[in-house]
Design a protein around this motif. Sequence first.
Motif, PDB file in Angstrom:
ATOM      1  N   ALA A  29      62.537  12.383  30.313  1.00  0.00           N
ATOM      2  CA  ALA A  29      63.945  12.037  30.129  1.00  0.00           C
ATOM      3  C   ALA A  29      64.458  12.584  28.800  1.00  0.00           C
ATOM      4  O   ALA A  29      65.598  13.051  28.706  1.00  0.00           O
ATOM      5  CB  ALA A  29      64.135  10.525  30.198  1.00  0.00           C
ATOM      6  N   ARG A 119      71.425   2.207  21.943  1.00  0.00           N
ATOM      7  CA  ARG A 119      71.465   2.974  23.181  1.00  0.00           C
ATOM      8  C   ARG A 119      72.894   3.436  23.435  1.00  0.00           C
ATOM      9  O   ARG A 119      73.798   2.620  23.517  1.00  0.00           O
ATOM     10  CB  ARG A 119      71.037   2.110  24.361  1.00  0.00           C
ATOM     11  CG  ARG A 119      69.637   1.599  24.261  1.00  0.00           C
ATOM     12  CD  ARG A 119      69.352   0.644  25.380  1.00  0.00           C
ATOM     13  NE  ARG A 119      68.767   1.420  26.478  1.00  0.00           N
ATOM     14  CZ  ARG A 119      68.343   0.888  27.593  1.00  0.00           C
ATOM     15  NH1 ARG A 119      68.478  -0.403  27.807  1.00  0.00           N
ATOM     16  NH2 ARG A 119      67.815   1.628  28.521  1.00  0.00           N
ATOM     17  N   GLN A 123      71.979   7.474  27.006  1.00  0.00           N
ATOM     18  CA  GLN A 123      70.608   7.019  26.809  1.00  0.00           C
ATOM     19  C   GLN A 123      70.280   5.889  27.771  1.00  0.00           C
ATOM     20  O   GLN A 123      69.193   5.843  28.342  1.00  0.00           O
ATOM     21  CB  GLN A 123      70.395   6.532  25.372  1.00  0.00           C
ATOM     22  CG  GLN A 123      70.213   7.628  24.361  1.00  0.00           C
ATOM     23  CD  GLN A 123      70.045   7.065  22.973  1.00  0.00           C
ATOM     24  OE1 GLN A 123      70.810   6.218  22.538  1.00  0.00           O
ATOM     25  NE2 GLN A 123      69.043   7.556  22.259  1.00  0.00           N
ATOM     26  N   ARG A 124      71.210   4.972  27.961  1.00  0.00           N
ATOM     27  CA  ARG A 124      70.987   3.854  28.871  1.00  0.00           C
ATOM     28  C   ARG A 124      70.732   4.364  30.275  1.00  0.00           C
ATOM     29  O   ARG A 124      69.834   3.900  30.963  1.00  0.00           O
ATOM     30  CB  ARG A 124      72.210   2.929  28.842  1.00  0.00           C
ATOM     31  CG  ARG A 124      71.963   1.562  29.389  1.00  0.00           C
ATOM     32  CD  ARG A 124      73.137   0.613  29.134  1.00  0.00           C
ATOM     33  NE  ARG A 124      73.513   0.617  27.719  1.00  0.00           N
ATOM     34  CZ  ARG A 124      74.704   0.991  27.267  1.00  0.00           C
ATOM     35  NH1 ARG A 124      75.646   1.358  28.064  1.00  0.00           N
ATOM     36  NH2 ARG A 124      74.956   0.968  25.982  1.00  0.00           N
ATOM     37  N   ARG A 125      71.506   5.332  30.725  1.00  0.00           N
ATOM     38  CA  ARG A 125      71.327   5.892  32.065  1.00  0.00           C
ATOM     39  C   ARG A 125      69.980   6.591  32.200  1.00  0.00           C
ATOM     40  O   ARG A 125      69.402   6.616  33.279  1.00  0.00           O
ATOM     41  CB  ARG A 125      72.456   6.864  32.386  1.00  0.00           C
ATOM     42  CG  ARG A 125      73.779   6.161  32.604  1.00  0.00           C
ATOM     43  CD  ARG A 125      74.830   7.103  33.075  1.00  0.00           C
ATOM     44  NE  ARG A 125      74.339   7.875  34.203  1.00  0.00           N
ATOM     45  CZ  ARG A 125      74.836   7.831  35.420  1.00  0.00           C
ATOM     46  NH1 ARG A 125      75.844   7.053  35.681  1.00  0.00           N
ATOM     47  NH2 ARG A 125      74.346   8.586  36.371  1.00  0.00           N
ATOM     48  N   GLY A 127      67.281   5.695  30.506  1.00  0.00           N
ATOM     49  CA  GLY A 127      66.204   4.755  30.197  1.00  0.00           C
ATOM     50  C   GLY A 127      65.628   4.949  28.813  1.00  0.00           C
ATOM     51  O   GLY A 127      64.467   4.611  28.567  1.00  0.00           O
ATOM     52  N   GLU A 148      61.325   5.729  25.377  1.00  0.00           N
ATOM     53  CA  GLU A 148      61.523   4.725  26.418  1.00  0.00           C
ATOM     54  C   GLU A 148      61.557   3.337  25.791  1.00  0.00           C
ATOM     55  O   GLU A 148      60.881   3.072  24.791  1.00  0.00           O
ATOM     56  CB  GLU A 148      60.419   4.829  27.457  1.00  0.00           C
ATOM     57  CG  GLU A 148      60.479   6.115  28.256  1.00  0.00           C
ATOM     58  CD  GLU A 148      59.359   6.237  29.271  1.00  0.00           C
ATOM     59  OE1 GLU A 148      58.544   5.305  29.389  1.00  0.00           O
ATOM     60  OE2 GLU A 148      59.317   7.281  29.939  1.00  0.00           O
ATOM     61  N   LEU A 149      62.325   2.435  26.392  1.00  0.00           N
ATOM     62  CA  LEU A 149      62.524   1.094  25.833  1.00  0.00           C
ATOM     63  C   LEU A 149      61.207   0.342  25.651  1.00  0.00           C
ATOM     64  O   LEU A 149      60.969  -0.257  24.603  1.00  0.00           O
ATOM     65  CB  LEU A 149      63.479   0.280  26.723  1.00  0.00           C
ATOM     66  CG  LEU A 149      63.767  -1.138  26.264  1.00  0.00           C
ATOM     67  CD1 LEU A 149      64.381  -1.152  24.871  1.00  0.00           C
ATOM     68  CD2 LEU A 149      64.677  -1.830  27.261  1.00  0.00           C
ATOM     69  N   ARG A 176      70.078  -6.248  29.118  1.00  0.00           N
ATOM     70  CA  ARG A 176      70.447  -4.848  28.902  1.00  0.00           C
ATOM     71  C   ARG A 176      71.650  -4.830  28.047  1.00  0.00           C
ATOM     72  O   ARG A 176      72.256  -4.092  27.573  1.00  0.00           O
ATOM     73  CB  ARG A 176      70.666  -4.161  30.225  1.00  0.00           C
ATOM     74  CG  ARG A 176      69.369  -4.132  31.004  1.00  0.00           C
ATOM     75  CD  ARG A 176      69.413  -3.009  32.011  1.00  0.00           C
ATOM     76  NE  ARG A 176      68.143  -3.002  32.710  1.00  0.00           N
ATOM     77  CZ  ARG A 176      67.247  -2.071  32.559  1.00  0.00           C
ATOM     78  NH1 ARG A 176      67.435  -1.069  31.763  1.00  0.00           N
ATOM     79  NH2 ARG A 176      66.134  -2.112  33.236  1.00  0.00           N
TER      80      ARG A 176
END
Length: 176
Positions: A29, A119, A123-125, A127, A148-149, A176
Amino acid sequence: PRAEAQAVASRVLGTAGPLAAELTPHGPAALRRRFTRALAFCGSVTAVLLALWYWKGLPAWTWQAAIVVTVAAIPLAADRYRSLGHTTAEGHLVTRWGSVVRRHVALEHEGIIGWNLRRSFFQRRAGLVTLTATTAAGRQGYGVWDVELAEALRLADQGIPGLLTPFLVNGGPAGR
């Protein structure tokens, strides 16, 4: 020279371990994000210049130069991805980012006073998250970009054990 920089950093840290540690590369990603950011911007500029050339008579060299810049952005994006990395070694958070100006930071865990998780919409989309170790010294914060989170939470827990525990549900993020 790189060898001289590493020797000085080893003397400052008192150990060469954090600098010699193998960095964990960031996932696919983050790779997609590097290429998307480079090519979307350059491609958009090229498209606008091409349209202005076609409809308004802008000189052709403008969109041709933009194509050259777009092609040059490809290896730059690949290098920016290759430089991303992080680890924890010998009580230090080690992170690296950048391309033309590459940064490599080894921050002692005892110097970290907090964490920021940030985020963006994109970035959220994907992950991903940017984890910033907050410190009272230097630049006030050092980031682990596009990780990654779950990995960001693991790094934060290794740096300051238990600090994020109240914000987690069943070992994962509370929301989230």
